[in-house]
Design an enzyme around this catalytic site. Structure first.
Site, short mmCIF file in Angstrom:
data_model
loop_
_atom_site.label_atom_id
_atom_site.label_comp_id
_atom_site.label_asym_id
_atom_site.label_seq_id
_atom_site.Cartn_x
_atom_site.Cartn_y
_atom_site.Cartn_z
CG ASN A 1 -11.70 -0.68 4.01
OD1 ASN A 1 -12.22 -1.16 5.12
ND2 ASN A 1 -10.76 -0.04 3.83
N GLY B 1 -15.42 2.58 3.86
CA GLY B 1 -14.21 3.34 3.56
C GLY B 1 -13.57 2.85 2.46
CD GLN B 2 -14.65 -0.41 -2.72
OE1 GLN B 2 -15.83 -0.80 -2.35
NE2 GLN B 2 -14.10 -1.06 -3.67
CG ASP C 1 -2.03 1.01 1.16
OD1 ASP C 1 -3.08 0.56 0.95
OD2 ASP C 1 -1.72 2.22 1.30
CG HIS D 1 -8.64 -3.04 -2.39
ND1 HIS D 1 -9.53 -2.27 -3.22
CD2 HIS D 1 -8.33 -2.37 -1.38
CE1 HIS D 1 -9.91 -1.11 -2.55
NE2 HIS D 1 -9.33 -1.31 -1.37
CG LEU D 2 -7.27 -9.43 0.50
CD1 LEU D 2 -6.13 -9.19 1.61
CD2 LEU D 2 -7.96 -10.91 0.53
CG HIS D 3 -6.71 -2.93 3.08
ND1 HIS D 3 -6.07 -1.83 2.88
CD2 HIS D 3 -8.07 -2.72 2.39
CE1 HIS D 3 -6.69 -0.98 2.26
NE2 HIS D 3 -7.94 -1.51 1.94
#
Ligand code: 5GP
Ligand code: ZN
Length: 112
Positions: free
Chosen positions: A85, A91-92, A30, A98-100
């Protein structure tokens, strides 16, 4: 999809620190990390959000990919967090699924 920043990352059109690739998935760091380990896992193919993801196998592969990445980046044992998100209240901000993967520090609960 043209104009999608993560499609551009997937195509190598904008630079990113790629951590792992395979199985139609890409993991990269990120740009604004929120933890010592903060990696995003995306499908190469454009899907806007979790709400649009029809392919259960793709979602399963993303989780397995993140689980393996947690081990490979050394955060698995102490622990980590996986977050999708979704849409504005979630909060996207980038509308490519995507995943965090967050690790390397103790997380708080509840999240902000
Ligand atoms: P979201 O807020 O949609 O869940 O997460 C989007 C994430 O993408 C944010 O954590 C943000 O820092 C990250 N991000 C946005 N633009 C870029 C970029 O161009 N490169 C990288 N590596 N990360 C980005
Ligand atoms: Zn995209």
């Amino acid at each position: 999809m043209s104009g999608c920043i993560f499609c551009q990352v997937a195509a190598g059109e904008i630079p990113a620190t790629i951590v792992k690739r395979g199985d139609g998935l890409i993991a990269f760091r990120d740009i604004n990390p929120q933890a010592p380990t903060h990696v995003l896992v995306i499908p190469a193919q454009h899907v806007p959000s979790l709400n649009d993801a029809k392919d259960a196998q793709l979602l399963g592969r993303m989780l397995v990919f993140a689980r393996d990445l947690a081990r490979e980046t050394g955060v698995a044992e102490r622990g980590y967090r996986v977050v999708f998100n979704t849409n504005p209240d979630g909060g996207q901000t980038v509308f490519h699924l995507h995943l965090h993967l967050l690790g390397g520090r103790a997380m708080q609960w509840p999240p902000g």
